[in-house]
Design an enzyme around this catalytic site. Structure first.
Site, short mmCIF file in Angstrom:
data_model
loop_
_atom_site.label_atom_id
_atom_site.label_comp_id
_atom_site.label_asym_id
_atom_site.label_seq_id
_atom_site.Cartn_x
_atom_site.Cartn_y
_atom_site.Cartn_z
N LYS A 176 0.82 -1.22 0.00
CA LYS A 176 0.00 0.00 0.00
C LYS A 176 0.84 1.26 0.00
O LYS A 176 0.43 2.29 -0.50
CB LYS A 176 -0.93 0.02 1.22
CG LYS A 176 -0.20 0.01 2.55
CD LYS A 176 -1.14 0.08 3.72
CE LYS A 176 -1.81 -1.22 4.03
NZ LYS A 176 -1.03 -2.20 4.81
N HIS A 179 0.80 -3.64 15.00
CA HIS A 179 1.38 -2.51 14.27
C HIS A 179 1.41 -1.34 15.25
O HIS A 179 0.37 -0.95 15.78
CB HIS A 179 0.53 -2.16 13.04
CG HIS A 179 1.26 -1.29 12.06
ND1 HIS A 179 1.79 -0.06 12.40
CD2 HIS A 179 1.55 -1.46 10.75
CE1 HIS A 179 2.38 0.47 11.34
NE2 HIS A 179 2.26 -0.35 10.32
N GLY A 185 5.87 0.57 10.76
CA GLY A 185 6.12 1.67 11.69
C GLY A 185 7.54 2.19 11.64
O GLY A 185 7.85 3.22 12.23
N GLU A 234 6.06 -5.99 8.54
CA GLU A 234 5.33 -5.43 7.39
C GLU A 234 5.79 -4.00 7.11
O GLU A 234 4.97 -3.07 7.04
CB GLU A 234 3.82 -5.41 7.68
CG GLU A 234 3.21 -6.77 7.96
CD GLU A 234 1.79 -6.64 8.53
OE1 GLU A 234 1.28 -5.51 8.67
OE2 GLU A 234 1.21 -7.68 8.84
N PRO A 235 7.10 -3.77 6.95
CA PRO A 235 7.56 -2.40 6.73
C PRO A 235 7.13 -1.86 5.36
O PRO A 235 7.14 -2.60 4.38
CB PRO A 235 9.08 -2.53 6.78
CG PRO A 235 9.34 -3.94 6.38
CD PRO A 235 8.20 -4.75 6.89
N ARG A 292 7.00 2.31 4.57
CA ARG A 292 7.74 3.57 4.47
C ARG A 292 9.26 3.38 4.51
O ARG A 292 9.99 4.03 3.76
CB ARG A 292 7.27 4.40 5.68
CG ARG A 292 7.92 5.70 5.92
CD ARG A 292 7.54 6.24 7.30
NE ARG A 292 6.11 6.24 7.62
CZ ARG A 292 5.23 7.15 7.20
NH1 ARG A 292 5.64 8.12 6.44
NH2 ARG A 292 3.96 7.08 7.55
N PHE A 341 -2.82 13.05 4.34
CA PHE A 341 -3.01 11.70 4.88
C PHE A 341 -1.86 11.24 5.76
O PHE A 341 -2.03 10.40 6.63
CB PHE A 341 -3.18 10.68 3.75
CG PHE A 341 -4.38 10.91 2.89
CD1 PHE A 341 -5.62 11.19 3.45
CD2 PHE A 341 -4.28 10.85 1.51
CE1 PHE A 341 -6.74 11.41 2.65
CE2 PHE A 341 -5.40 11.05 0.70
CZ PHE A 341 -6.61 11.34 1.28
N ASP A 342 -0.66 11.75 5.47
CA ASP A 342 0.52 11.18 6.13
C ASP A 342 1.25 12.22 6.98
O ASP A 342 2.38 11.98 7.41
CB ASP A 342 1.45 10.59 5.06
CG ASP A 342 2.45 9.62 5.62
OD1 ASP A 342 2.12 8.94 6.62
OD2 ASP A 342 3.59 9.55 5.11
N TYR A 397 3.54 6.78 0.63
CA TYR A 397 2.18 7.30 0.75
C TYR A 397 2.00 8.60 -0.04
O TYR A 397 1.47 9.59 0.46
CB TYR A 397 1.79 7.49 2.23
CG TYR A 397 1.97 6.21 3.02
CD1 TYR A 397 1.10 5.14 2.82
CD2 TYR A 397 3.01 6.05 3.92
CE1 TYR A 397 1.27 3.95 3.50
CE2 TYR A 397 3.19 4.85 4.61
CZ TYR A 397 2.31 3.81 4.39
OH TYR A 397 2.48 2.63 5.06
N1 PLP Z 1 0.89 -3.12 7.85
C1 PLP Z 1 -0.33 -2.59 8.03
C2 PLP Z 1 -1.43 -3.49 8.45
C3 PLP Z 1 -0.56 -1.22 7.82
O1 PLP Z 1 -1.78 -0.71 8.01
C4 PLP Z 1 0.53 -0.40 7.41
C5 PLP Z 1 0.34 1.03 7.19
O2 PLP Z 1 -0.71 1.60 7.33
C6 PLP Z 1 1.78 -1.01 7.19
C7 PLP Z 1 1.93 -2.35 7.44
C8 PLP Z 1 2.98 -0.21 6.76
O3 PLP Z 1 3.37 0.69 7.73
P1 PLP Z 1 4.69 1.54 7.59
O4 PLP Z 1 4.67 2.20 6.27
O5 PLP Z 1 4.64 2.46 8.73
O6 PLP Z 1 5.84 0.62 7.71
#
Ligand code: PLP
Length: 402
Positions: free
Chosen positions: A52, A180, A220, A251-252, A254, A300-301, A370
């Site tokens: 995403k 998360h 995160g 699940e990184p 960013r 959004f961010d 994002y």
């Molecule tokens: N995993 C989940 C379920 C999320 O909702 C998000 C971001 O919204 C992420 C991973 C990615 O987070 P980040 O970009 O902070 O690493």
């Protein structure tokens, strides 16, 4: 260099419509370096890139070649990743509240790992994906993060027992815990508490007869210098609470892409604002990208992109205008996007030592996370700006065949 050579080739007075649109330069070498940095600091955690954040095909290709897994939130994201040839076992459908049709699609495609955090989702899973490998997503303290997620997702610690009991009754396969700590997290202590809570749920599950084998520590992580201390705290608590036999994934999003993308924008219009009382002149600059486009990250961010000058026209009037200022650094600007809406402001006040005019170009670093993914077509502008790829790392070039 890539930014400069592209803008040098554009003459806005004669170019084809759209040639002067904003564009990105993406250094895939930067993504590669982040991968090496991750391996050095979080060797135990196998990253599943959060699609995403930036579903750029070349980024996904590189991460796939590097052996990463993927966190997908929807049918489209799963489809995109599968099309790259990624095995479904490398995907986690990390969305605790899934669309039924998407869940059917994921299940038929062989994606088994998925998260849940509520009773209704368990019944839905029983109906559509009874063989799923489920992760119970728990609530975290995300108060020190940029984008808080826990007001929307995550089971409270006093509800995990009830959820596990129901999963047992429904004969569902709960294989782990997910959390998360909020996107853009800044307090490593959030990880310590989340890991401790996850341990509690692992033990709770064991007492009910589940054999949990995987912990998902979510995203995160930021790509800046706070990564190393954050990783050190997380690694230490993982080692304290989870034996090596427990598989750890993350699940990184960013972290991998933020610094890899730079955005170049064209100044399409300018308004001169004079204040007769103060005797000052400032300028409103209008660019061809704004908060409804790639600067959606401002809304959004919670980002504050920093404008820098890429190309300054030096037109005939330039020296005359410039000579009007004793101190060039006094030149003050506000920067706006191209739509009709007053909310479309990128910077309400900034200064440059130069006079910026129509036809000049500005650029913004750290625009990989994002941004493009949440751009809209409001006012008829494009939501799909070009990306010029470069690759500053031979290792990544070899993998991508660049
Ligand atoms: N995993 C989940 C379920 C999320 O909702 C998000 C971001 O919204 C992420 C991973 C990615 O987070 P980040 O970009 O902070 O690493």
């Amino acid at each position: 260099e890539a930014l400069k050579s592209r803008v040098e080739a554009i003459d806005p007075d004669t170019c084809d419509v759209g040639d002067e649109d904003a564009f990105f330069v993406a250094d895939l070498g930067e993504v590669y370096r982040q991968h090496l940095r991750w391996k050095k600091n979080l060797a135990r955690v196998k990253p599943h890139y959060a699609v995403k954040c930036n579903p750029d095909t070349q980024v996904l290709r590189l991460l796939s070649e590097l052996g990463l897994g993927f966190d997908c939130a929807s049918k489209n994201e799963i489809e995109t990743v599968l099309k790259l040839g990624v095995d479904p076992s490398r995907i986690i459908y990390a969305q605790p509240c899934k669309t039924k049709g998407y869940l059917r699609y994921a299940t038929n495609a062989g994606v088994k790992q998925m998260t849940f955090d509520n009773v209704d989702e368990l019944y839905k899973t029983k109906q559509i994906a009874p063989d799923a490998e489920l992760y119970l997503r728990i609530l975290t303290d995300d108060s020190a993060s940029l984008c808080r997620l826990s007001q929307k997702f995550g089971a409270s610690m006093d509800s995990t027992g009830e959820l596990l009991e129901l999963a047992k009754k429904l004969d569902l396969n709960v294989v782990g815990v997910a959390f998360h700590v909020g996107s853009g997290a800044s307090d490593p202590k959030a990880f310590i508490k989340a890991v401790q809570d996850a341990r509690f749920v692992f033990d709770q599950a064991a007492a009910l007869g589940f054999t949990m084998h995987t912990l998902d520590v979510g995203g995160g992580f930021t790509g800046d210098e706070s990564f190393e201390p954050m990783a050190a705290v997380l690694s230490a608590s993982l080692d304290e609470y989870f034996p090596p036999s427990v598989r750890i994934i993350g699940e990184p999003g960013r972290y991998f892409v933020s610094t890899a993308f730079t955005l170049a924008c064209h100044v399409i219009a300018r308004r001169t604002v004079t204040d007769a009382t103060l005797g000052t002149t400032s300028y409103m600059l209008y660019m061809n990208d704004g908060v409804y486009g790639n600067f959606s990250s401002i809304i959004f961010d919670h980002q504050h992109p920093v404008p820098r000058v890429l190309k300054n026209g030096n037109d005939v009037l330039y020296e005359t205008r410039r000579s009007g200022y004793d101190t060039p650094s006094m030149v003050e600007y506000s920067i706006w996007g191209p739509t009709c809406d007053g909310i479309d402001v990128i910077s309400s006040s900034c200064t440059f030592p130069e006079v910026i005019d129509v036809n000049d170009w500005l650029y913004f670093e750290d625009m990989g996370a994002y941004t493009k993914c949440s751009a809209t077509r409001f006012n008829g502008f494009t939501d799909n700006h070009d990306v010029v790829y470069i690759c500053s790392e031979p290792g990544a070039r070899a993998l991508l065949g660049f």
